[in-house]
Design an enzyme around this catalytic site. Sequence first.
Site, PDB file in Angstrom:
ATOM      1  N   PRO A  79       7.787   3.232   4.761  1.00 40.21           N
ATOM      2  CA  PRO A  79       7.366   2.745   6.077  1.00 40.21           C
ATOM      3  C   PRO A  79       6.806   1.334   6.014  1.00 40.21           C
ATOM      4  O   PRO A  79       5.935   1.021   5.189  1.00 40.21           O
ATOM      5  CB  PRO A  79       6.308   3.776   6.495  1.00 40.21           C
ATOM      6  N   CYS A  80       7.331   0.471   6.903  1.00 41.07           N
ATOM      7  CA  CYS A  80       7.063  -0.959   6.779  1.00 41.07           C
ATOM      8  C   CYS A  80       5.942  -1.456   7.680  1.00 41.07           C
ATOM      9  O   CYS A  80       5.570  -2.622   7.607  1.00 41.07           O
ATOM     10  CB  CYS A  80       8.336  -1.744   7.096  1.00 41.07           C
ATOM     11  N   GLN A  81       5.397  -0.607   8.562  1.00 42.70           N
ATOM     12  CA  GLN A  81       4.373  -1.084   9.496  1.00 42.70           C
ATOM     13  C   GLN A  81       3.188  -1.761   8.808  1.00 42.70           C
ATOM     14  O   GLN A  81       2.635  -2.730   9.340  1.00 42.70           O
ATOM     15  CB  GLN A  81       3.870   0.067  10.373  1.00 42.70           C
TER      16      GLN A  81
END
Length: 393
Positions: A79-81
């Site tokens: 997950p890149c958030q």
Amino acid sequence: MRSLELFAGAGGLAIGMARAGFQHAAVIEWDHDACETFRENQRHHAHAVEGWPVHEVDASQFDYSSLGSDISVISGGPPCQPFSMGGKHRGNQDERDMFPEAVRAVRELRPQAFIFENVKGLKRESFTSYFSYILLQLQYPEISRATNEEWAVHRDRLEQHHSANKAAATYNVLFDVLNAADFGVPQKRERVFIVGFRSDLGARWSFPSPTHSSDALLVSKWIQKDYWEEHEVPKARRPEPPERLSTRIERLRSSPPLLIAKRWRTTRDALLGLPDPEVDLDNVIPNHLFTPGARTYAGHTGSKLDEPAKTLKAGYHGVPGGENMFVKDDGGVRYFTVRESARLQTFPDEYEFHGSWSQTIRQLGNAVPVRLAEMVARSVANSLRACPDRGGQ
């Protein structure tokens, strides 16, 4: 070659891996809507995901020992958030940081190679220390972080081991920022790819070279002008070359380049053959419904038809640059349909997305373009097949 797909999302990287010849032993994703997308396509017998073992589970809860010991490659987009330009930039302090789980999978399965993808923001100056920590963990996954050990302390231990180590690292790790447009994706989408090969294999590998170029698009549009003819755009509707590109165009005109690469693909290329959903309300193409409400304002301008689209984002109405809409030939704007967004991400047309427009746009905005994933995965597969010592798992 058997593979494991982590943080699968809507399946862009996983489909690219499968196209490159990998067989998924498990596809892991915690988001229910994304998993329903997989299941819906499997119910329709979509070739892209036929037979995949999909696990709707948090990766931190998955037991990798159930997969056996012959996983050739682990792939995934943690997950890149935490690292996204549009997020809160909390990095390793964000509970959504799943790189520790990616490292755990490598440590426990000891694959021949891995492919991880993330946002370009991961390489921002503010994340330099943590990015180096990620790379060190992937080089030496067997040196695990102790319970309650601060990440910076663990990084120090890894740095000391690395500086004193006379032997090769467990994994030889490379990283680069790739622009999807350079590989035939109709979208300017820059992402970090981290690729590692187990050092005992003797693998020889480098990132694939671009296959498409912006210069080739400029030549096609403004010098040879075959782009407009290909799309049957009347001369009266053809825009003038942007003033900011005049010097570059003249340089290309006076010294024509040897264009080995193909031209960048554009938004107009991506939408080719799809009916206008604003006009043809009865079209039966899956995920191709008109969504009203698109408008422009300062800095919120949408993608241009005759350039690769802006980076599709996981937001919907509120994305700051208008990345989820485009400028029509008449100067008006409208939102991309889900099907059009899937075209921008190079998903096959047979692939359908589950959920509301906002839910599906979120899946697509987080996805890896299928074509880019396939090219990186195919290059890794070719290197593994050529390894002299690949027999030792």
